[in-house]
Design a protein around this motif. Structure first.
Motif, PDB file in Angstrom:
ATOM      1  N   HIS A 155      -5.280  36.716  34.964  1.00 39.77           N
ATOM      2  CA  HIS A 155      -4.039  37.014  35.675  1.00 39.77           C
ATOM      3  C   HIS A 155      -3.728  38.503  35.579  1.00 39.77           C
ATOM      4  O   HIS A 155      -3.599  39.054  34.491  1.00 39.77           O
ATOM      5  N   GLU A 156      -3.578  39.145  36.710  1.00 38.73           N
ATOM      6  CA  GLU A 156      -3.384  40.592  36.731  1.00 38.73           C
ATOM      7  C   GLU A 156      -2.047  41.015  36.137  1.00 38.73           C
ATOM      8  O   GLU A 156      -1.875  42.182  35.760  1.00 38.73           O
ATOM      9  N   ALA A 157      -1.083  40.093  36.029  1.00 40.31           N
ATOM     10  CA  ALA A 157       0.229  40.447  35.496  1.00 40.31           C
ATOM     11  C   ALA A 157       0.297  40.339  33.969  1.00 40.31           C
ATOM     12  O   ALA A 157       1.313  40.687  33.372  1.00 40.31           O
ATOM     13  N   ILE A 158      -0.776  39.849  33.330  1.00 40.95           N
ATOM     14  CA  ILE A 158      -0.822  39.728  31.878  1.00 40.95           C
ATOM     15  C   ILE A 158      -1.929  40.639  31.362  1.00 40.95           C
ATOM     16  O   ILE A 158      -3.099  40.466  31.708  1.00 40.95           O
ATOM     17  N   GLU A 159      -1.563  41.613  30.535  1.00 43.79           N
ATOM     18  CA  GLU A 159      -2.546  42.586  30.060  1.00 43.79           C
ATOM     19  C   GLU A 159      -3.248  42.134  28.784  1.00 43.79           C
ATOM     20  O   GLU A 159      -4.464  42.207  28.678  1.00 43.79           O
ATOM     21  N   ARG A 160      -2.484  41.698  27.785  1.00 40.78           N
ATOM     22  CA  ARG A 160      -3.093  41.294  26.523  1.00 40.78           C
ATOM     23  C   ARG A 160      -2.066  40.533  25.695  1.00 40.78           C
ATOM     24  O   ARG A 160      -0.860  40.641  25.925  1.00 40.78           O
ATOM     25  N   ALA A 161      -2.563  39.778  24.713  1.00 39.40           N
ATOM     26  CA  ALA A 161      -1.683  38.998  23.843  1.00 39.40           C
ATOM     27  C   ALA A 161      -2.176  39.101  22.406  1.00 39.40           C
ATOM     28  O   ALA A 161      -3.377  39.209  22.148  1.00 39.40           O
ATOM     29  N   SER A 162      -1.220  39.060  21.476  1.00 39.31           N
ATOM     30  CA  SER A 162      -1.532  39.100  20.051  1.00 39.31           C
ATOM     31  C   SER A 162      -0.780  37.974  19.357  1.00 39.31           C
ATOM     32  O   SER A 162       0.406  37.749  19.632  1.00 39.31           O
ATOM     33  N   PRO A 200       6.564  37.984  31.956  1.00 40.76           N
ATOM     34  CA  PRO A 200       6.760  36.658  31.363  1.00 40.76           C
ATOM     35  C   PRO A 200       6.797  35.515  32.371  1.00 40.76           C
ATOM     36  O   PRO A 200       6.551  34.366  31.996  1.00 40.76           O
ATOM     37  N   ALA A 201       7.085  35.787  33.642  1.00 38.81           N
ATOM     38  CA  ALA A 201       7.243  34.700  34.619  1.00 38.81           C
ATOM     39  C   ALA A 201       5.969  33.866  34.779  1.00 38.81           C
ATOM     40  O   ALA A 201       6.018  32.629  34.667  1.00 38.81           O
ATOM     41  N   PRO A 202       4.805  34.456  35.057  1.00 37.99           N
ATOM     42  CA  PRO A 202       3.602  33.624  35.173  1.00 37.99           C
ATOM     43  C   PRO A 202       3.187  33.001  33.845  1.00 37.99           C
ATOM     44  O   PRO A 202       2.616  31.904  33.826  1.00 37.99           O
ATOM     45  N   PHE A 203       3.484  33.672  32.745  1.00 32.79           N
ATOM     46  CA  PHE A 203       3.168  33.111  31.433  1.00 32.79           C
ATOM     47  C   PHE A 203       3.989  31.843  31.203  1.00 32.79           C
ATOM     48  O   PHE A 203       3.473  30.823  30.735  1.00 32.79           O
ATOM     49  N   ARG A 204       5.268  31.903  31.571  1.00 35.82           N
ATOM     50  CA  ARG A 204       6.141  30.729  31.438  1.00 35.82           C
ATOM     51  C   ARG A 204       5.639  29.586  32.320  1.00 35.82           C
ATOM     52  O   ARG A 204       5.588  28.426  31.885  1.00 35.82           O
ATOM     53  N   ALA A 239      11.295  40.620  28.877  1.00 35.81           N
ATOM     54  CA  ALA A 239      10.382  41.740  28.652  1.00 35.81           C
ATOM     55  C   ALA A 239      11.177  43.025  28.468  1.00 35.81           C
ATOM     56  O   ALA A 239      12.124  43.296  29.207  1.00 35.81           O
ATOM     57  N   VAL A 240      10.799  43.799  27.468  1.00 37.09           N
ATOM     58  CA  VAL A 240      11.372  45.118  27.220  1.00 37.09           C
ATOM     59  C   VAL A 240      10.225  46.116  27.214  1.00 37.09           C
ATOM     60  O   VAL A 240       9.295  45.996  26.410  1.00 37.09           O
ATOM     61  N   GLU A 241      10.264  47.058  28.144  1.00 35.41           N
ATOM     62  CA  GLU A 241       9.183  48.031  28.316  1.00 35.41           C
ATOM     63  C   GLU A 241       7.835  47.324  28.465  1.00 35.41           C
ATOM     64  O   GLU A 241       6.822  47.745  27.908  1.00 35.41           O
ATOM     65  N   GLY A 242       7.854  46.220  29.210  1.00 33.43           N
ATOM     66  CA  GLY A 242       6.618  45.518  29.526  1.00 33.43           C
ATOM     67  C   GLY A 242       6.100  44.594  28.454  1.00 33.43           C
ATOM     68  O   GLY A 242       4.987  44.067  28.582  1.00 33.43           O
ATOM     69  N   VAL A 243       6.876  44.349  27.395  1.00 37.55           N
ATOM     70  CA  VAL A 243       6.430  43.499  26.287  1.00 37.55           C
ATOM     71  C   VAL A 243       7.437  42.376  26.075  1.00 37.55           C
ATOM     72  O   VAL A 243       8.649  42.607  26.059  1.00 37.55           O
ATOM     73  N   PHE A 244       6.931  41.144  25.917  1.00 37.64           N
ATOM     74  CA  PHE A 244       7.803  40.030  25.577  1.00 37.64           C
ATOM     75  C   PHE A 244       7.166  39.226  24.451  1.00 37.64           C
ATOM     76  O   PHE A 244       5.992  39.397  24.118  1.00 37.64           O
ATOM     77  N   TYR A 245       7.973  38.350  23.854  1.00 37.18           N
ATOM     78  CA  TYR A 245       7.516  37.521  22.742  1.00 37.18           C
ATOM     79  C   TYR A 245       7.666  36.052  23.119  1.00 37.18           C
ATOM     80  O   TYR A 245       8.576  35.680  23.866  1.00 37.18           O
TER      81      TYR A 245
END
Length: 217
Positions: A25-32, A54-58, A75-81
């Motif tokens: 998915h092009e809208a998700i860069e990476r996950a940790s 976060p929308a496609p992840f949800r 998302a804050v500055e492109g990062v969400f939890y």
């Protein structure tokens, strides 16, 4: 006690569906993976840090049969939890069991890389670390990126660069800012990241201070 930094390579059928989703998915860069509990009642609860939308992840989590519950931040500055509770599949259990032997402890974060590999740091005895590498389940193989005595530095969690600092450093390296003689400028970094020169300078200053503190420990 030793540590080993491993790069785990997955056959397609052993790749976790959410990791595959991150790759595709092009809208998700990476996950940790930052935190997790032990497997209880055949479920596992985990907290992820994700760079992306976060929308496609949800939507993906809502569609997964194995996901029992989840919660996402904005998302804050492109990062969400994301906190998610999943039922443990056979593939999950094989992966968990591989690193839950003897003295081994997984040191977060576990990085799910865009190339389909997983970066894992383990701490334990030499024998258990060796077994973790050589006795992985079918469909998984590991390469050792680094190994040595484990020495946790005070404030170790504080030395990591933020995503924006890493981007600034990468842009600085690319434009020649760290070359000798220097061929790039802070303005070049700012242009590359589309930010103000003062902001670029601040990112570089903080990144350099963090790296120097780490080097002097």
């Amino acid at each position: 006690m030793k540590y080993a930094r491993l790069r785990v390579h997955h056959d397609p059928d052993t790749l976790h569906p959410m990791h595959a989703f991150e790759m595709d998915h092009e809208a998700i860069e990476r996950a940790s993976l930052l935190h997790w509990n032990t497997v209880l009642d055949e479920t596992n609860t985990m907290v992820f840090r994700v760079r992306g939308d976060p929308a496609p992840f949800r939507a993906k989590l809502e569609a997964r049969d194995a996901t029992e519950a989840f919660s996402l931040t904005d998302a804050v500055e492109g990062v969400f939890y994301c906190c998610v509770r999943d039922r443990v599949t056979d593939a999950d259990r094989g992966y968990i069991d591989a690193f839950a032997r003897g003295t081994l402890v997984v040191v977060p974060p576990v990085e799910f890389e865009p190339d389909g590999t997983t970066a894992v740091t383990l701490v334990g005895t030499a024998a258990d670390l060796d077994a973790a590498v050589t006795e992985l389940p079918d469909g998984l193989r590991a390469t050792i990126e680094s190994v040595g005595p484990y020495r946790r530095r005070a404030g170790e969690s504080d030395w990591r660069l933020t995503d924006r600092q890493r981007e600034a450093v990468a842009a600085a390296v690319e434009c020649g800012y760290y070359d000798s003689p220097r061929s790039g400028t802070v303005a070049d970094v700012a242009d590359d990241l589309d930010i103000a020169p003062g902001t670029a300078a601040e990112h570089l200053r903080k990144a350099e201070a963090t790296v120097m503190r780490r080097a002097s420990d």
